[in-house]
Design a protein around this motif. Structure first.
Motif, PDB file in Angstrom:
ATOM      1  N   PRO A 282       0.824  -1.211   0.000  1.00 25.06           N
ATOM      2  CA  PRO A 282       0.000   0.000   0.000  1.00 25.06           C
ATOM      3  C   PRO A 282       0.854   1.256   0.000  1.00 25.06           C
ATOM      4  CG  PRO A 282       0.051  -0.980   2.190  1.00 25.06           C
ATOM      5  CD  PRO A 282       0.739  -1.952   1.273  1.00 25.06           C
ATOM      6  N   LEU A 283       0.270   2.339  -0.453  1.00 28.43           N
ATOM      7  CA  LEU A 283       0.950   3.631  -0.356  1.00 28.43           C
ATOM      8  C   LEU A 283       1.182   3.968   1.111  1.00 28.43           C
ATOM      9  CD1 LEU A 283      -1.037   5.744  -2.977  1.00 28.43           C
ATOM     10  CD2 LEU A 283       1.124   4.555  -3.303  1.00 28.43           C
ATOM     11  N   PRO A 284       2.391   4.412   1.483  1.00 28.42           N
ATOM     12  CA  PRO A 284       2.667   4.718   2.893  1.00 28.42           C
ATOM     13  C   PRO A 284       1.679   5.704   3.505  1.00 28.42           C
ATOM     14  CG  PRO A 284       4.700   4.701   1.628  1.00 28.42           C
ATOM     15  CD  PRO A 284       3.585   4.585   0.634  1.00 28.42           C
ATOM     16  N   SER A 285       1.212   6.665   2.719  1.00 23.85           N
ATOM     17  CA  SER A 285       0.309   7.679   3.271  1.00 23.85           C
ATOM     18  C   SER A 285      -1.045   7.099   3.660  1.00 23.85           C
ATOM     19  CB  SER A 285       0.110   8.819   2.269  1.00 23.85           C
ATOM     20  OG  SER A 285      -0.422   8.325   1.049  1.00 23.85           O
ATOM     21  N   LEU A 286      -1.392   5.929   3.139  1.00 21.43           N
ATOM     22  CA  LEU A 286      -2.669   5.311   3.507  1.00 21.43           C
ATOM     23  C   LEU A 286      -2.669   4.826   4.956  1.00 21.43           C
ATOM     24  CD1 LEU A 286      -3.525   3.246   0.306  1.00 21.43           C
ATOM     25  CD2 LEU A 286      -4.427   5.467   1.009  1.00 21.43           C
ATOM     26  N   THR A 287      -1.479   4.659   5.524  1.00 23.27           N
ATOM     27  CA  THR A 287      -1.372   4.224   6.923  1.00 23.27           C
ATOM     28  C   THR A 287      -1.178   5.403   7.865  1.00 23.27           C
ATOM     29  OG1 THR A 287       1.024   3.914   6.768  1.00 23.27           O
ATOM     30  CG2 THR A 287      -0.370   2.037   6.173  1.00 23.27           C
ATOM     31  N   GLY A 288      -1.327   6.617   7.350  1.00 21.54           N
ATOM     32  CA  GLY A 288      -1.219   7.804   8.191  1.00 21.54           C
ATOM     33  C   GLY A 288       0.091   8.542   8.095  1.00 21.54           C
ATOM     34  N   ALA A 289       1.066   8.011   7.364  1.00 22.37           N
ATOM     35  CA  ALA A 289       2.353   8.695   7.224  1.00 22.37           C
ATOM     36  C   ALA A 289       2.214   9.894   6.286  1.00 22.37           C
ATOM     37  CB  ALA A 289       3.400   7.722   6.675  1.00 22.37           C
ATOM     38  N   ALA A 290       3.108  10.850   6.446  1.00 20.90           N
ATOM     39  CA  ALA A 290       3.114  11.994   5.535  1.00 20.90           C
ATOM     40  C   ALA A 290       3.545  11.529   4.149  1.00 20.90           C
ATOM     41  CB  ALA A 290       4.077  13.064   6.051  1.00 20.90           C
ATOM     42  N   PRO A 291       2.923  12.019   3.084  1.00 18.45           N
ATOM     43  CA  PRO A 291       3.307  11.594   1.731  1.00 18.45           C
ATOM     44  C   PRO A 291       4.771  11.909   1.434  1.00 18.45           C
ATOM     45  CG  PRO A 291       1.225  12.782   1.704  1.00 18.45           C
ATOM     46  CD  PRO A 291       1.796  12.964   3.071  1.00 18.45           C
ATOM     47  N   ARG A 292       5.363  11.053   0.620  1.00 18.77           N
ATOM     48  CA  ARG A 292       6.745  11.240   0.178  1.00 18.77           C
ATOM     49  C   ARG A 292       6.783  11.222  -1.344  1.00 18.77           C
ATOM     50  NH1 ARG A 292      10.941  10.001   4.079  1.00 18.77           N
ATOM     51  NH2 ARG A 292      10.005   9.674   6.124  1.00 18.77           N
ATOM     52  N   VAL A 293       7.548  12.127  -1.905  1.00 18.65           N
ATOM     53  CA  VAL A 293       7.683  12.248  -3.354  1.00 18.65           C
ATOM     54  C   VAL A 293       9.133  11.906  -3.704  1.00 18.65           C
ATOM     55  CG1 VAL A 293       7.419  13.764  -5.353  1.00 18.65           C
ATOM     56  CG2 VAL A 293       5.925  14.049  -3.362  1.00 18.65           C
ATOM     57  N   LEU A 294       9.326  11.028  -4.690  1.00 19.79           N
ATOM     58  CA  LEU A 294      10.651  10.467  -4.981  1.00 19.79           C
ATOM     59  C   LEU A 294      11.116  10.803  -6.390  1.00 19.79           C
ATOM     60  CD1 LEU A 294      13.001   8.470  -4.165  1.00 19.79           C
ATOM     61  CD2 LEU A 294      11.609   6.667  -5.213  1.00 19.79           C
ATOM     62  N   PHE A 295      12.391  11.172  -6.489  1.00 19.90           N
ATOM     63  CA  PHE A 295      13.144  11.214  -7.744  1.00 19.90           C
ATOM     64  C   PHE A 295      14.224  10.155  -7.624  1.00 19.90           C
ATOM     65  CE2 PHE A 295      17.039  12.473  -9.893  1.00 19.90           C
ATOM     66  CZ  PHE A 295      16.648  12.978 -11.123  1.00 19.90           C
ATOM     67  N   LEU A 296      14.246   9.170  -8.515  1.00 21.33           N
ATOM     68  CA  LEU A 296      15.260   8.121  -8.487  1.00 21.33           C
ATOM     69  C   LEU A 296      15.820   7.984  -9.898  1.00 21.33           C
ATOM     70  CD1 LEU A 296      14.991   4.719  -6.609  1.00 21.33           C
ATOM     71  CD2 LEU A 296      16.244   4.957  -8.752  1.00 21.33           C
ATOM     72  N   ALA A 297      16.956   8.622 -10.124  1.00 20.60           N
ATOM     73  CA  ALA A 297      17.566   8.646 -11.455  1.00 20.60           C
ATOM     74  C   ALA A 297      18.969   9.214 -11.327  1.00 20.60           C
ATOM     75  CB  ALA A 297      16.734   9.493 -12.420  1.00 20.60           C
ATOM     76  N   ARG A 298      19.708   9.117 -12.413  1.00 17.81           N
ATOM     77  CA  ARG A 298      21.035   9.728 -12.429  1.00 17.81           C
ATOM     78  C   ARG A 298      20.900  11.253 -12.373  1.00 17.81           C
ATOM     79  NH1 ARG A 298      22.926   7.379 -17.835  1.00 17.81           N
ATOM     80  NH2 ARG A 298      20.706   7.019 -18.066  1.00 17.81           N
ATOM     81  N   VAL A 299      21.800  11.877 -11.661  1.00 23.69           N
ATOM     82  CA  VAL A 299      21.762  13.334 -11.510  1.00 23.69           C
ATOM     83  C   VAL A 299      22.565  13.936 -12.662  1.00 23.69           C
ATOM     84  CG1 VAL A 299      22.341  15.265  -9.980  1.00 23.69           C
ATOM     85  CG2 VAL A 299      21.428  13.147  -9.026  1.00 23.69           C
ATOM     86  N   GLN A 300      21.874  14.079 -13.788  1.00 25.38           N
ATOM     87  CA  GLN A 300      22.488  14.605 -15.007  1.00 25.38           C
ATOM     88  C   GLN A 300      21.453  15.403 -15.780  1.00 25.38           C
ATOM     89  OE1 GLN A 300      20.952  12.838 -18.041  1.00 25.38           O
ATOM     90  NE2 GLN A 300      22.327  11.079 -18.159  1.00 25.38           N
ATOM     91  N   ALA A 301      21.903  16.093 -16.814  1.00 28.07           N
ATOM     92  CA  ALA A 301      21.080  17.120 -17.445  1.00 28.07           C
ATOM     93  C   ALA A 301      19.759  16.584 -17.976  1.00 28.07           C
ATOM     94  CB  ALA A 301      21.869  17.793 -18.568  1.00 28.07           C
ATOM     95  N   ARG A 302      19.767  15.454 -18.676  1.00 30.66           N
ATOM     96  CA  ARG A 302      18.529  14.992 -19.307  1.00 30.66           C
ATOM     97  C   ARG A 302      17.456  14.614 -18.290  1.00 30.66           C
ATOM     98  NH1 ARG A 302      18.119   9.842 -23.334  1.00 30.66           N
ATOM     99  NH2 ARG A 302      17.846   8.739 -21.364  1.00 30.66           N
TER     100      ARG A 302
END
Length: 375
Positions: free
Chosen positions: A185-205
């Motif tokens: 389940p989404l963590p926020s469904l259990t009462g946690a604060a929502p989290r937004v994720l960027f997971l990628a190489r830290v480069q221009a594109r």
């Protein structure tokens, strides 16, 4: 069937990106279908060197580059020698080809031994003005492309680019697929604060600075939300650090650097929304991974997955730039029901259209066809 898959790099930091994740997913699925599969790759950073990565049997060989940590000039002579020997007993060799001195020589060695092989280029073999591209294409690239039993392409643009590099080619469309893991389940469904994720190489594109600006815009509207960035520095690290420091958001906006491959799924599961603000992204595996875990995703309109994300209401397709991305993420953060529905739609899209079953069936058919034609 004994299959040898070859990719440029596997490392504990996960710098390698999409092509290696595709190769690992294919190897797992082929293994589960009863085939004898080994992934052969260059590597750095392991101590000791593993025999298995993400559940896949591997043979890893030391990779070197003129600039440590850079892919430019990447080479692995030991890998090339191994592929030349092991390819002689494999039913098929599948090379995830890049313009480097790992996969190109491995493919050439297989070609010279007249063994059946297929290539998958992941958009990495396109017309280039790099002064090194010409000599490589003249001595190796065109030769191995023309000699391949099949050259897999992902998008129409990639097919056209390959035909600019070399003709004639035995081209075949192959989409990326992904396993469907257990639902969480989404963590926020259990009462946690929502989290937004960027997971990628830290480069221009990948546009990591757009993610930072998005967080700055949204943080006042959503006081409890946290924004997390994960990925290796590939050129914009100092700018990202400076932008995070200027934001004044403290631990609400963090960049954790790279994660080992076996920890990326946990990072996805800890998030409520996955955001990839990159431009001209043909078919990002990270987006598929987030969808498979039931996470709503936000991409820009130049992403190759944008049509299916929009059609199946998997999250949002935004205009390029921080303003458009922020608007799309704001809508998901403001509506918990919409987030949950988008996550469920994401898993449905993987199950129905983007799973591995059809990919494995296509690979099996192509391997058999190529082997028959070569023998």
């Amino acid at each position: 069937m004994r299959v040898l898959q070859v990719v440029s790099l596997v490392s504990p930091q996960g710098e390698y990106g999409g092509p290696t994740r595709v190769a690992l997913a294919q190897c797992r699925a082929l293994r589960d279908a009863g085939h004898d599969v080994v992934l052969v790759a260059g590597s750095w950073g392991y101590d000791p060197v593993p025999r298995e990565v993400d559940g896949v049997r591997v043979r890893l060989f030391h990779a070197v580059a003129p600039m440590p940590g850079s892919f430019h000039g990447l080479a692995s002579p030991g890998l090339v020698s191994f592929v030349a020997r092991a390819g002689a007993t494999a039913d098929a060799v599948h090379v995830h080809l890049a313009r480097d001195l790992v996969t190109l020589p491995a493919a050439l060695a297989t070609h010279l031994r007249r063994r059946p092989y297929v290539l998958q280029t992941h958009g990495m073999v396109i017309p280039s003005r790099n002064p090194l591209a010409g000599p490589l294409d003249l001595t190796m690239t065109r030769r191995v492309l023309r000699g391949a039993g099949r050259v897999f392409y992902l998008t129409d643009a990639e097919r056209e680019s390959l035909q600019e590099v070399a003709t004639p080619l035995r081209l075949e469309h192959l989409r990326n697929g992904i396993d469907l893991p257990p639902r969480t389940p989404l963590p926020s469904l259990t009462g946690a604060a929502p989290r937004v994720l960027f997971l990628a190489r830290v480069q221009a594109r990948k546009r990591p600075l757009d993610f930072v600006e998005m967080a700055v815009r949204l943080a006042p509207r959503h006081p409890g939300v946290r924004f997390r960035m994960v990925g290796p520095d590939e050129g914009l690290g100092e700018e990202v650090r400076a932008a995070i420091a200027r934001s004044g958001l403290g631990d609400r906006l963090v960049w954790d650097g790279p994660l080992p491959p076996d920890q990326t799924a946990a990072a996805m599961r800890a998030a409520d929304i996955y955001v990839l603000p990159s431009v001209d992204e043909p078919y990002p595996m990270s987006v598929l991974e987030a969808m498979s875990l039931g996470r709503p995703v936000v991409v820009t309109n130049s992403c190759g997955l944008a049509p299916i994300i929009a059609r199946r209401s998997v999250g949002a397709v935004a205009p390029e730039g921080p303003a458009g991305v922020a608007h799309a993420v704001d809508r998901l953060l403001s509506d918990p029901v919409l987030r949950e529905q988008a996550g469920a739609h994401a898993r449905d899209a993987i199950r129905v259209e983007l799973g591995m079953e059809a990919v494995v069936a296509q690979l099996e058919h192509t391997y058999r066809d190529v082997t028959t034609r070569t023998s």
